[in-house]
Design an enzyme around this catalytic site. Structure first.
Site, short mmCIF file in Angstrom:
data_model
loop_
_atom_site.label_atom_id
_atom_site.label_comp_id
_atom_site.label_asym_id
_atom_site.label_seq_id
_atom_site.Cartn_x
_atom_site.Cartn_y
_atom_site.Cartn_z
CE LYS A 154 -2.37 -20.03 32.28
NZ LYS A 154 -2.29 -18.58 32.01
CE LYS B 257 -1.50 -20.19 36.37
NZ LYS B 257 -1.52 -18.79 35.89
#
Length: 329
Positions: A201, A254
């Protein structure tokens, strides 16, 4: 053979031919719809920076879930907006927490059995300071404590699994969280609950609208000391290596569009189920272009999702899930 014997356009001549030889396909079951659950009843409050996305109370979330099930979507990713926040984010593991309450309501509705319920596991929505862990202060300086944060994150994951989450998805980017979560799940009798790690992330400007949606903007500083530097692909692979070694069952990348190369690198290296999150900023900038007539809505939406799938994502978390499901259906 070269032109004119080989004519690449032959297989593009009709829609039937194009469909027959299409290499990458989207289907509703590969789409996950995020829901932002808030206190109250009959609440459906549009998020100003995310047209068509709402903060919803549990009863309204059930309506959204039924619409998703009718479209054949794969599942829901749940975020919570608690009534109260504190320094440690205790609402994240409260038995009557907002997401725990929503999970029990969703699981009580048999019409929703086709939907996988995924609980995001983080503290940022529940802490008064908006960070994803415990804050240690030294005068004007602060840091996010890793190990004490991991203990609370594992506690939240176990609570969400007991409440009915089919999958728990840690998004905090603390070191060692997957191993701690696996141990907490097993201790709670939830050995069969998978962990879907937000394994790489990145600290991204594309999260801006989400922070309005989840009311999770940091009250000071930023998250760059724990979320990843967007310049680093090799480090992303090391992060994933660590999470896999600790017992992650699934991976989630992400953001998606600015990091398609990372998705591809992960797909080529790992055999675990791999998803990607088309984050709020990706959604909002497309919506802004649609509103101005700069892009053709349906084609641009579907092309953005197809690109993520082509990069290697088995499933996609996207705010377009319902709209795309209607197109695909």
């Amino acid at each position: 053979m070269n032109f004119p014997v080989t004519r690449m356009r032959r297989l593009r001549r009709t829609e039937a031919l194009r469909s027959l030889v299409r290499e990458t396909r989207l289907h509703p079951g590969a789409l996950i719809y995020p829901l932002f659950i808030c206190p109250g009843e009959g609440v459906r409050r549009e998020i100003s920076s995310m047209p068509g996305v709402f903060n919803v109370s549990v009863d309204e979330a059930l309506k959204e879930a039924e619409a998703c099930a009718a479209l054949g979507l794969g599942g829901l990713l749940l975020f919570g907006l608690p009534a109260e926040k504190d320094e440690q984010g205790t609402g994240a593991w409260a038995e009557d927490g907002i997401v725990q309450t929503a999970l029990r309501a969703l699981k009580a509705n048999r019409r929703l059995d086709s939907l996988v319920t995924i609980a995001d596991v983080c503290l940022c929505e529940y802490t008064s300071h908006g960070h994803c862990g415990v804050v240690a202060r030294d005068g004007e300086h602060y840091s996010i404590e890793n190990d004490s944060s991991v203990a609370l994150i594992a506690k939240a994951a176990a609570s969400l699994a007991v409440a009915g989450a089919d999958i728990v998805a840690p998004s905090d980017m603390m070191d060692g969280r997957v191993e701690a979560i696996r141990a907490a799940l097993d201790a709670a009798g939830k050995q069969d609950t998978p962990v879907m790690s937000y394994a790489s992330k990145f600290a991204s400007a594309f999260y801006g609208p989400f922070r309005e949606a989840a009311d999770s903007t940091p009250q000071f500083g930023d998250r760059r000391s724990y979320q990843m530097d967007g310049a680093n692909v090799r480090e992303a692979m090391r992060e994933i290596d660590q999470d896999v070694a600790e017992g992650a069952d699934m991976l989630l990348m992400k953001p998606a569009m600015p990091y398609l190369d990372v998705i591809r690198a992960a797909r080529e290296r790992y055999d675990l189920p791999l998803g990607a999150y088309q984050v709020s900023g990706e959604y909002s900038m497309l919506q802004a272009a649609f509103a101005r007539g700069w892009l053709e809505r349906e084609r641009a939406m579907m092309e953005s999702l197809l690109g993520i799938r082509r990069a290697g994502a088995d499933f996609i978390v996207t705010y377009f899930a319902q709209d795309a499901g209607r197109v695909l259906g």
